[in-house]
Write a protein that holds these residues in place. Sequence first.
Motif, PDB file in Angstrom:
ATOM      1  N   GLY A 176     -53.451 -20.602  73.777  1.00 33.37           N
ATOM      2  CA  GLY A 176     -53.637 -19.611  73.068  1.00 33.37           C
ATOM      3  C   GLY A 176     -52.709 -18.374  73.225  1.00 33.37           C
ATOM      4  N   LYS A 177     -51.976 -18.315  74.188  1.00 29.14           N
ATOM      5  CA  LYS A 177     -50.956 -17.168  74.228  1.00 29.14           C
ATOM      6  C   LYS A 177     -49.700 -17.986  74.462  1.00 29.14           C
ATOM      7  CE  LYS A 177     -54.051 -14.354  77.104  1.00 29.14           C
ATOM      8  NZ  LYS A 177     -54.271 -13.883  78.420  1.00 29.14           N
ATOM      9  N   VAL A 178     -48.701 -17.155  73.666  1.00 27.34           N
ATOM     10  CA  VAL A 178     -47.348 -17.411  73.716  1.00 27.34           C
ATOM     11  C   VAL A 178     -46.766 -17.274  75.168  1.00 27.34           C
ATOM     12  CG1 VAL A 178     -45.062 -16.964  72.834  1.00 27.34           C
ATOM     13  CG2 VAL A 178     -46.833 -16.500  71.476  1.00 27.34           C
ATOM     14  N   ASP A 179     -46.099 -18.581  75.649  1.00 31.04           N
ATOM     15  CA  ASP A 179     -45.338 -18.550  76.908  1.00 31.04           C
ATOM     16  C   ASP A 179     -44.484 -17.638  76.854  1.00 31.04           C
ATOM     17  OD1 ASP A 179     -44.117 -19.436  79.133  1.00 31.04           O
ATOM     18  OD2 ASP A 179     -43.230 -21.351  78.456  1.00 31.04           O
ATOM     19  N   PRO A 180     -44.800 -16.711  78.097  1.00 31.87           N
ATOM     20  CA  PRO A 180     -43.798 -15.521  78.298  1.00 31.87           C
ATOM     21  C   PRO A 180     -42.351 -15.942  78.450  1.00 31.87           C
ATOM     22  CG  PRO A 180     -45.269 -15.830  80.170  1.00 31.87           C
ATOM     23  CD  PRO A 180     -45.771 -16.604  79.123  1.00 31.87           C
TER      24      PRO A 180
END
Length: 704
Positions: free
Chosen positions: A540-544
């Motif tokens: 759910g989080k964009v890969d940094p």
Amino acid sequence: MNTKAIFKVAAVALLVSQLIACDDKKDEQASNNTAQVSQTENLAQQQNAQQAPVTQLTKYNIYNKEDQAGSLSVQQSGNVFSSDMELGWNNRQIKIEEVITVDEQGYITSQTVKGISAFGAPIDESFSQKGSIAQWKSTNEQGEEKVDGKKFYVSMDGTGVANSALLKAISNSENGKVQLLPSGEAAMIKLDSVTLSNGQQEKTVHLIGITGFGFSPDFAWYDDDYNFFATDGGGWFGVIPEGWGREHLEQLQDIQKEADNQYLKDLASQLIHTSEKPIFITNANYVDVISGKLVEDQSILIQDGKVVRIGTEIPDGDYTQVNAQGKTLIPGLWDMHGHLSKNDGLLNMPAGVTNVRDMGNTHDNIVDIERMSEANEIIGGDVYRAGFMDRESPYAMKMGKTVDSLESAKAAVDWYAEHDYPQIKTYSSMEPEWIKPLAEHIHSKGMRLSGHIPAFMTAEEAINAGFDEIQHINMIFLNFLGKNIDTRQRLRFTIPGEKAHELDLNSKEVNDFMALLKEKGTVIDPTVSVFRSLLLGEAGKVDPENAAIYDHLPVTVARGFKKAWMDIKPEERDAYNKSADAMVAMVKKLHDSGVTVVPGTDSIAGFTLHRELILYSQGGISNADVLKLATITSAEVVGNEENVGSIEEGKQADLVFIDGNPLEDMNHIRRVALVIKGQNLYKPDEVYEAIGVKPFTKSVDFEL
């Protein structure tokens, strides 16, 4: 690590299925009062049963280069479709179950996808449309949209069950296009047809590409009703129904490969600008990567693909003129850990990556890529090959040569030597006792030895046995994190994730190891960015690691960067985050210790190389040194520094125009405004727009 294989497997997984199903529709009109059933009711039930859709079952074999890698079961009954797929290679094991329901036009009304991804992260995704309201939810995202008209949902994971439905929806559309959810647009390209014979059985299938999913169409074979039949995964994996042999798959692969080649040839003819005249560059500020200095206000003359003059004079003549005003020129960048596909040049070239060392491929594929790149049939730079080798085991990566004895390993080396491979890359299942005699044999052929450290062996032992180079930063940490680790398994990822941050990089054992690496001249290919993606990825989080490019990518590609790779528990998150930072610190430690580091990707082409260089800079390596590692140092490692790797008179024209100055800010490395390779000129904005990528800057203009 070979995450490039995962992108390829994902592409195959999204192609490998036809509509599949089990019919869960039951007649729920039965009365609670079932004590008596009249003859009339019995007759009605029998008639209903006779009219019920017949369930069809199709089973597929999934093949790797040498044997079977997995299977796909396909069922269909009415408009409800289900599938289950198992696919394994090395220590990766994908297991997915999928069920979809479609309407008469092929649009999905409900879908569930459950399973385990390649590195162990759970898959749990659902979609439903009731009336005009579409809703979707997964471990990575959730959304809702009021749909005015028809839209086709694209799942983040799956067996590919929906592709046949999508083709049917496209065929039923008025304009040959379908709007996608969450966003995007899909269409199809019909390329070829063939009739296969299998004893008394004949089957006519059609090669169709789906556009809108990625950087290039996804090709597969379908029957007259758009039911999936087979596909070739670029030499990595192939899929065909049981009862049809590998000879049929190979027949289709040859046709599919040629069609894919033609698609890329057509793109190349549009996007490669070849100058028949010498190329003259004015107002050039270029980086001398050997000294680390910026040389300002120069003119550069290119003739017959080489830099023939650098200076301040402007000679008379008929040239293709390029004004470099406001741009900084650097030598072409190197990706020292690629696994090339024929379409990778569409990502590498606009990123300024003009040289790639391929660290494992099928021989036919990499030779084709070399030949077609040199002939301008596809977009691509110079290729440097490593022959891939693994030992037969349940964890073997069957891509190059799979051996079962020291003698067969030596024979594989001989084969690679005869076919002009300058380097051998070994994998995790190799026998530790083989490494020393194998290294001696490799060196006797004038070749280099690199690879994963074999299971139950330390990096120090491998270096002393003859390793010239080590792939992947985790292998450096594993030298200190425990003996006798079975690194054929996921332990080679989880142990560094849990413990890398605990290692004191200034300890005597680390310093002694650094001294050994420097003494032996061992090269390290860390691929640190892709390991950070592995450790930092959260559902759910964009890969940094890819956050800066996220909004530039086609939505169906970008969504893949909101997925977790591994099943990391909340209580482990802090350790994994710290270990990801420790990996960058280790690269700085290696560089400061005088160990040769070369940047590579092992992941999505072009973009990952930029991130790798930015990480080196953020870790404390000077920008001048970072550019040197990515150019002349890499050229030296492959033994071609006399011809390429720096901007000098007499060397190949291999120039990248940056809109900015990477000596001041390494983030500028993404803003490539022009690439010159020999007599070819490439406009990055043109190339990116052709594959659905939002450009990072406007290209430098010129007239041929």
